[in-house]
Design an enzyme around this catalytic site. Structure first.
Site, mmCIF file in Angstrom:
data_model
loop_
_atom_site.group_PDB
_atom_site.id
_atom_site.type_symbol
_atom_site.label_atom_id
_atom_site.label_comp_id
_atom_site.label_asym_id
_atom_site.label_seq_id
_atom_site.Cartn_x
_atom_site.Cartn_y
_atom_site.Cartn_z
ATOM 1 N N LYS A 119 83.770 -26.285 -78.269
ATOM 2 C CA LYS A 119 84.219 -27.176 -77.205
ATOM 3 C C LYS A 119 82.991 -27.610 -76.419
ATOM 4 C CE LYS A 119 88.407 -28.451 -75.648
ATOM 5 N NZ LYS A 119 89.564 -28.751 -76.507
ATOM 6 N N GLY A 170 103.328 -33.363 -66.895
ATOM 7 C CA GLY A 170 102.241 -34.201 -67.367
ATOM 8 C C GLY A 170 102.722 -35.128 -68.467
ATOM 9 N N VAL A 220 100.020 -36.972 -74.584
ATOM 10 C CA VAL A 220 100.788 -35.924 -75.270
ATOM 11 C C VAL A 220 102.163 -35.761 -74.638
ATOM 12 C CG1 VAL A 220 100.905 -33.465 -75.848
ATOM 13 C CG2 VAL A 220 98.736 -34.694 -76.061
#
Length: 342
Positions: free
Chosen positions: A80, A175, A179
């Site tokens: 990452k 959220g 996605v």
């Protein structure tokens, strides 16, 4: 003496800090494990308190990517990177990410970056223009991540609620970006009763009106009753402080790093709340990366991502048989995969 605690450097194969004054770049690359292949993981672009905080997050997320890629069955290790958002870059965003691509290229292919919070396919194209291999340059993997989360929820509802699919199941999606928004659509199409929440109230309201869903304010997310809570936004939304009153039966979402720490999984289990490990539920994106590299058609990709639901079922059954939690079962499974390759 520094006020910062020492970084746990032994948890990463390689930790690289990057700085370029002309573009304003400050970044960290963490390569957690390359046993299964080059480290695959997104570039996160957001503000951080300092480089220490960025390095700690990069390492933590890279470790999760090792687990995610092992569970997804793709030939990648875990990595990452984080780029610190320090305001408007002096030479522009493209110059910032092109310079970051040069740093990544120095690693000789051990890190394959993709999109993550705050970055886009265009950013990855810019990174790749500096001569490094990248993923997610043409197609946003978010809808595929959402599809994997959807199948995780279906599997969890079947095992924990005795439901046949998600028709009538109450799902709260936190959220509703790339996605979460797609997940809410899939759930609505399957007959679930969906409630959405987002820090961008206009975005949440627009989606809710289109889907016929309900909305709630962000500060009510962990206090609103639901059958399934699907975090698809910020990290560490499940904490030791809110578990005792969390009014849900399943936690399964697309966000990385959902728990404050692994002990939260034990506390959720003690309350009878099923937690689907985030690195299992949100593996659809990395499967899509592999599909793009190997030229799979849409049918094969869809079938491969649907198998995430089968993995969730297997983890739940294993945890019951062994008297553990699904998180413990998933950690053991992923580590077995890496150990076998090693």
């Amino acid at each position: 003496m520094s006020d910062h605690p020492p970084l746990t450097l032994e948890t990463s194969e390689q930790l690289v800090t990057c700085r370029d004054t002309s573009t304003g770049l400050r970044a960290v690359i963490a390569i957690d494990d390359t046993t299964l292949g080059p480290g695959l993981g997104g570039i996160r672009y957001r503000p951080y308190r300092d480089m220490w905080a960025a390095a700690e997050e990069a390492q933590r997320l890279a470790s999760a990517m090792t687990l995610k890629n092992a569970m997804a069955g793709v030939p990648f290790g875990g990595a990452k990177s984080v780029v610190l958002h320090d305001g408007t870059p002096p030479r522009g965003r493209d110059a910032l990410f092109e310079q970051f691509g040069r740093f990544i290229a120095r690693l000789g292919g051990t890190y394959v970056p993709g999109v993550d919070m705050g970055t886009s396919p265009h950013d990855l194209q810019t990174v790749g223009s500096a001569g490094t291999e990248v993923s997610c340059t043409d197609v946003d993997p978010s809808p595929w991540t959402a599809l994997g989360v959807y199948h995780s929820i279906v599997a969890a509802a079947g095992q924990h609620l005795g439901a046949d699919g998600v028709a009538g199941v109450r799902v709260l999606v936190q959220g509703v970006g790339h996605v979460g928004g797609r997940l809410a659509e899939l759930l609505t199409e399957a007959g679930a009763h969906v409630t959405v929440s987002d820090v961008d109230a206009a975005r949440a309201t627009s989606l809710a009106q289109r889907l016929g869903a309900a909305t709630i304010a962000p500060d009510r997310v962990v206090s609103t009753p639901a059958d399934v809570f699907a975090p698809c936004a910020t990290a560490r939304v499940i904490t030791h402080d809110n578990i005792a009153t969390l009014p849900v039966r399943i936690v399964a979402g697309g966000a990385n790093d959902t728990l404050e720490d692994d002990r939260c999984a034990d506390e959720l289990d003690a309350r009878g709340i099923l937690y689907v490990p985030d690195f299992v539920a949100n593996g659809g994106g990395v499967i899509h990366v592999q599909a793009m590299r190997e030229g799979w058609d849409e049918a094969r990709t869809t079938e491969a991502i649907a198998r995430i639901g089968e993995r969730v079922t297997q983890l739940i059954l294993r945890s019951r048989a062994e008297g553990t939690t699904p998180l413990q079962a998933a950690l053991a499974t992923a580590r077995d995969v890496v150990a076998a390759a090693r």
